[in-house]
Design an enzyme around this catalytic site. Structure first.
Site, PDB file in Angstrom:
ATOM      1  N   CYS B 154     -17.985  18.476  21.959  1.00  0.00           N
ATOM      2  CA  CYS B 154     -18.233  19.455  20.877  1.00  0.00           C
ATOM      3  C   CYS B 154     -16.870  20.862  21.016  1.00  0.00           C
ATOM      4  O   CYS B 154     -16.660  21.224  19.834  1.00  0.00           O
ATOM      5  CB  CYS B 154     -19.176  20.618  21.490  1.00  0.00           C
ATOM      6  SG  CYS B 154     -19.424  20.691  22.766  1.00  0.00           S
ATOM      7  N   VAL B 158     -15.111  21.972  17.214  1.00  0.00           N
ATOM      8  CA  VAL B 158     -15.078  23.360  17.099  1.00  0.00           C
ATOM      9  C   VAL B 158     -14.234  23.279  16.903  1.00  0.00           C
ATOM     10  O   VAL B 158     -13.992  24.347  15.830  1.00  0.00           O
ATOM     11  CB  VAL B 158     -16.091  24.182  17.770  1.00  0.00           C
ATOM     12  CG1 VAL B 158     -15.975  25.850  17.808  1.00  0.00           C
ATOM     13  CG2 VAL B 158     -17.151  23.915  18.256  1.00  0.00           C
TER      14      VAL B 158
END
Lengths: 488, 513
Positions: B154, B158
């Site tokens: 992630c 991001v």
């Protein structure tokens, strides 16, 4: 094998391992590998590079800051709910794996083995997750009314998308009067679990230490101590507690295995802080010393030699009554541990061990092995710092290979080269070495056994090492039709 | 103190009186309700069993409690390990990789190779290009893979790292070292979908980026994509069945051997789909996916880009295996072999031997969407009642309707409930308010067993606390017999448990069942 041969073999192993790397990585890794001796000149324990960025692209055994905060420090506090704040994975992978034992009614008044997650989706990343977090806190209070506080453990995205979890926690605390702590322990922070321990300690310092509600009416005795940095893996803190109580001390707090919030809050009432895992909780011990004037001392409850040494040191902080009682305790248990050694040492004598653990055990367990006549020839930390390596020196028994942040390739090569009889490390490594026909013990989880802290626990440790070393299963690796003797 | 002739570990040590005393002493300093006011704990515990609590629990919107799913890169790692000499490479923090490796290793009791490029704060600020450049080179030098399958965490998602460009950049600067390594890559953000989504994304990427040379269609070649399959025996059995229909039926993403190597030496890479076979996938006549909902994106590539025949089968249970076998017969134009006919007959025979025990039993079950479709189908075939079907990572489209169609085959379908998107704490409430006889699920059912006393039959992923179940098949006719054995004997164990009280219930403690 004389010590010189061992050392040259170790040096040779390092040189060979480094050959495989591209130049840049080789230069980097060379600074993390070395050898050291108990006596004489400065060795690797003084000079090794540590607590640095891991070389990219290797199979590192390290974890992250979230693992250090939620997995190690905060997670075991049993009557608080710890939210894994962010995507679903982190909380799931870390659920129930560390064996932090506790007594309580799970889901009602204690929550350690559960997984609370805000389960971020794309929308939460794009628009922020503060509202969801606020709602999550409210839902927790409604459905788990007996929680004694909530901690919010940040996963990677939180710090990147600019959420203000501190503000959310503050508001919730104000509205409910319940302790609510936001911990910014995003996994990308720092180089390993270690920074997560530090961040977690700082949050205890800032949010729990100022809470005097439980301290106000606390009735002290001169013999109050707190156990700091014992995560009660397999019940370690309990077998520690028994001995301390038998010495005449009163253990008022356990940090953080089987801890309740109250035990964190009353710890500043202790007369002495007993620090087991230096790496993960030295920060808060130093703080309590500065802020509340509580002295702290490191102790080591692995194996009878170190345990006895530690008991005497602990007793020296107290009066003669305690010291006398301590000698009685030592005498009582030494009879038993001597018998344990008499029973198991003949089967383990001279066996070579290589260790690779986290931030404390690479040095702390050496004594326990040596009590059984086993010889540690290699050790290293996943996330130790310079002060850990310096402290390691005094535990060495012979020329020892020192490896910092070793990856799987290096460990495998070192083991092939040094041919220990036992490897003691983590679950990711376990089956690699067992496949090579090498006995292995997990030294994070005690391989589903334990406790290993204290005198009673030493009997378990000895039995487990015998089980590992002397099981008939290792004799089956070679098929009867394979006649050649390999590398005799 | 320890008795030298009987050294006990924590399980029994802490039951000794001196430790019980220690635990009692500790309560004085504790603040948990159990220490302060045990009656209150009992009161709340009772409340959690109520309908009132159920309603509140099921209405939760923000907090997930005890999930039954994991995140994308886990699935991506599984895909990578299904190919020969392939190293899974996770562009992100090494903490994630430590978790993936641990998770798989605890399930399979086997090593799990996987590297990361150890992204940290500097990468968060400047992007992970530098990590990628060093990481790919180091990975290649140390582990000598033929293919490096790059997925993301992630964090990388991001900050928006451009994988394709990074890999080209890394190759450019690697002084030729990476020229002969295949480096397919997939975006696998943890905040979208679950581990099966990651499986899908990685599989799609590998197929699209490695199997690129479309030549002539090989009429005998059929690809089989197994999906996120934690049962290695299932992979083996599917290959065995496929082999009966032709030598060119190839499993794409075959992680069986990687997690099942023998003692004697450690091999970093074991088994897996050959890269040659992977490259030829595009020229197959057809692809069969055994997990429709673990290959939604992959299906699009095969159908739309490759213009290949794409089929889905779910060979769990009798009718699922029938459909798979018939599909193979149809696609290859071959007769169904005698051996399979015998296997089917044996499974049916076994089902008819055991049916009285499963018939009418109410069962709660959870797991991945395709696992559930297959398992529930089998339960219905056996006359059991899948009372609660919990699918935490249920796909938004079609899955529920498909499940309902299976449940409708039960003559007690009105008692069957589908719970998409619900977690295991929600199931806890359901087990109290609308109880069942047995649960079927993964290790996380253990706490539900403790709390609700509903016996747990362990089938699913992960299973950490029982050994070797993953070695068996739950697919195909022989896998059907395994399912039948586990469930029937689980029921019989419980029957013994309930009838073992001497001079009370043991008149029913029969030697013959």
């Amino acid at each position: 094998m004389g010590p010189e041969t061992l050392e040259s073999l170790q040096k040779q192993a390092i040189a060979e391992v480094l050959e495989a790397y591209p130049e840049k990585a080789k230069k980097n890794r060379a600074k993390h590998l070395g050898t050291d001796n108990p006596e004489g000149v400065k060795g690797s324990c003084d000079t090794t590079r540590s607590n640095k960025q891991t070389v990219p692209g290797v199979m590192s055994q390290r974890g992250c800051a979230y693992a250090g905060s939620k997995g190690v420090v905060w997670g075991p506090i049993k009557d608080m709910i710890h939210i894994s704040h962010g995507p679903i994975g982190c909380g799931q992978y870390s659920r129930g794996g560390r064996r932090n034992y506790y007594i309580g009614t799970t889901g009602i008044d204690t929550f350690v083995t559960m997984n609370f997650s805000t389960d971020f989706n794309e929308k939460d990343i794009v628009f922020g997750g503060d509202k969801k977090l606020k709602k999550a806190l409210e839902e927790i209070d409604e459905l788990f009314p007996l929680n004694n506080g909530i901690s919010i453990q940040s996963e990677c995205p939180i710090g990147l998308i600019g959420d203000d979890i501190q503000a959310v926690a503050k508001v919730h605390k104000k509205e409910t009067g319940h302790q609510t702590v936001a911990v910014s322990c995003e996994g990308f922070r720092g180089v390993s679990q270690s920074l997560g321990h530090h961040i977690a300690n700082d949050m205890i310092r800032d949010h729990v230490m100022p809470d005097t509600s439980h301290r106000k009416d606390f009735e002290s005795t001169p013999y109050d101590v707190a156990i700091i940095g014992d995560y009660n893996i397999g019940g370690d803190a309990w077998s520690t507690r028994l001995i301390l109580e038998e010495m005449g001390l009163r253990v008022i707090a356990q940090w953080s295995g089987d801890a309740t919030y109250k035990e964190l809050a009353i710890a500043p009432k202790a007369k002495l802080n007993l620090l087991h895992c230096y790496r993960s909780m030295n920060y808060i011990s130093r703080h309590m010393e500065q802020e509340f004037g509580i002295p702290w001392m490191e102790y080591n409850f692995f194996g009878p030699t170190k345990t006895t040494e530690s008991l005497r040191k602990i007793a020296s902080f107290f009066d003669e009554k305690i010291q006398e009682q301590t000698e009685k305790v030592i005498a009582k248990y030494t009879a038993m541990t001597d018998a344990v050694i008499a029973k198991f040492r003949p089967m383990l004598e001279g066996k070579k061990v290589m260790l690779y653990v986290g931030g404390l055990r690479p040095r702390h367990v050496i004594g326990a092995y040596e009590d059984l006549g086993m010889e540690v020839i290699g050790t290293g930390y996943e996330f130790g710092h310079g002060d850990d390596y310096k402290r390691t020196k005094e535990d060495l028994g012979r020329s020892t290979l020192i490896y910092d942040d070793a990856n799987e390739y290096e460990l495998e090569e070192f083991v092939k080269k040094l041919r220990p009889d036992l490897v003691a490390a983590g679950v990711k490594e376990k089956y690699v070495f067992q496949k090579m026909g090498l006995p292995f013990r997990q030294m994070h989880s005690w391989d589903y056994s334990g406790p290993y802290h204290g005198y009673d626990a030493f009997a378990i440790f000895a039995k487990d090492m015998d089980l590992a070393m002397n099981s008939p299963v290792w004799n089956h690796t070679k098929a009867p039709w394979d006649k050649e003797v390999e590398g005799a | 103190m320890q008795d030298l002739d009987n050294i006990v570990n924590g399980q029994k040590l802490f039951l000794k009186p001196e430790y019980q005393e220690v635990l009692k002493n500790k309560k004085e300093f504790e603040g948990s309700m159990g220490a302060i006011n045990p009656a209150k704990v009992e009161e709340i515990q009772k409340w959690t069993e109520s309908w009132d609590y159920r309603e509140k629990n099921l209405a939760r919107e923000a907090i997930t409690v005890n999930p039954a799913k994991a995140c994308q890169p886990l699935g991506a790692v599984m895909v990578a390990l299904g190919f020969e000499n392939t190293m899974p490479y996770v562009h992100g923090s090494h903490g994630c990789v430590a978790y993936f490796r641990t998770y798989f290793t605890r399930h399979f009791k086997e090593p799990t190779p996987c590297v990361s490029d150890s992204m940290s704060e500097s990468a968060a600020v400047f992007g992970g290009l530098a990590n990628m450049k060093d990481g790919l080179r180091n990975c290649n030098a140390l582990y000598k893979p033929e293919m490096i399958a790059v997925s993301t965490t992630c964090m990388a998602e991001v900050i928006g790292d451009d994988l394709g460009a990074f890999i080209i950049g890394a190759k450019d600067e690697a002084e030729g070292e990476l020229d002969n390594v295949l480096i397919p890559n997939a975006h696998t953000p943890s905040f979208v979908g679950s581990h099966i989504t990651g499986y899908d994304n990685m599989m799609k990427s590998i197929l699209e980026q490695v199997s690129t040379e479309k030549t002539t269609v090989d009429e005998e070649r059929i690809n089989i994509i197994p999906g996120f399959e934690p049962y290695l025996g299932s992979l083996k059995e599917i290959k065995k069945i496929s082999k009966m229909f032709g030598d060119k039926i190839v499993m794409i993403g075959d992680h069986e051997e990687q997690w099942d190597t023998g003692a004697g030496e450690y091999k970093l890479y074991a088994g897996g789909t050959k890269i040659e076979d992977l490259k030829g996938s595009i020229n197959a006549k057809a692809t069969i996916s055994l997990q429709k909902y673990s290959s939604i994106a992959t299906a699009k590539t095969i159908k739309n880009k490759w213009k290949q025949t794409y089929e889905t089968c779910n060979p769990i249970g009798l009718s699922g295996t029938d459909a798979f076998v018939m599909k193979l017969a149809e696609l290859t134009g071959k007769e169904i072999p005698e051996e399979l006919k015998q296997q089917r007959a044996r499974l049916v025979d076994a089902m008819q031997d055991s049916y009285p025990y499963m018939h009418g039993k109410k069962i709660a079950i959870w797991g991945d969407p395709d696992f559930l479709l297959g398992m529930v189908s089998f339960l219905v075939e056996m006359g059991a009642i899948p009372t609660h079907v919990v699918c935490h990572n249920a796909p938004r489209k079609n899955w529920e309707a498909e499940m309902r169609a299976i449940l409708d085959k039960s003559n007690r379908s009105d008692e069957c409930n589908i719970w998409p998107g619900k977690d295991l704490w929600a199931l806890r409430s359901l087990l109290f308010t609308e109880p069942v006889d047995f649960m079927i699920g993964n290790v996380y059912g253990k706490e539900l067993y403790r709390d609700t006393k509903t016996p747990l039959i362990r089938i699913g992923f992960p299973i950490f606390d029982r050994h070797h179940l993953h070695r068996y098949s739950m697919s195909g006719y022989e896998g059907g017999i395994n399912l039948l054995t586990w469930i029937t004997n689980g029921i019989l164990d419980q029957l013994d448990e309930e009838t073992k009280d001497i001079a009370e219930t043991d008149y029913f403690f029969d030697s013959v069942r």
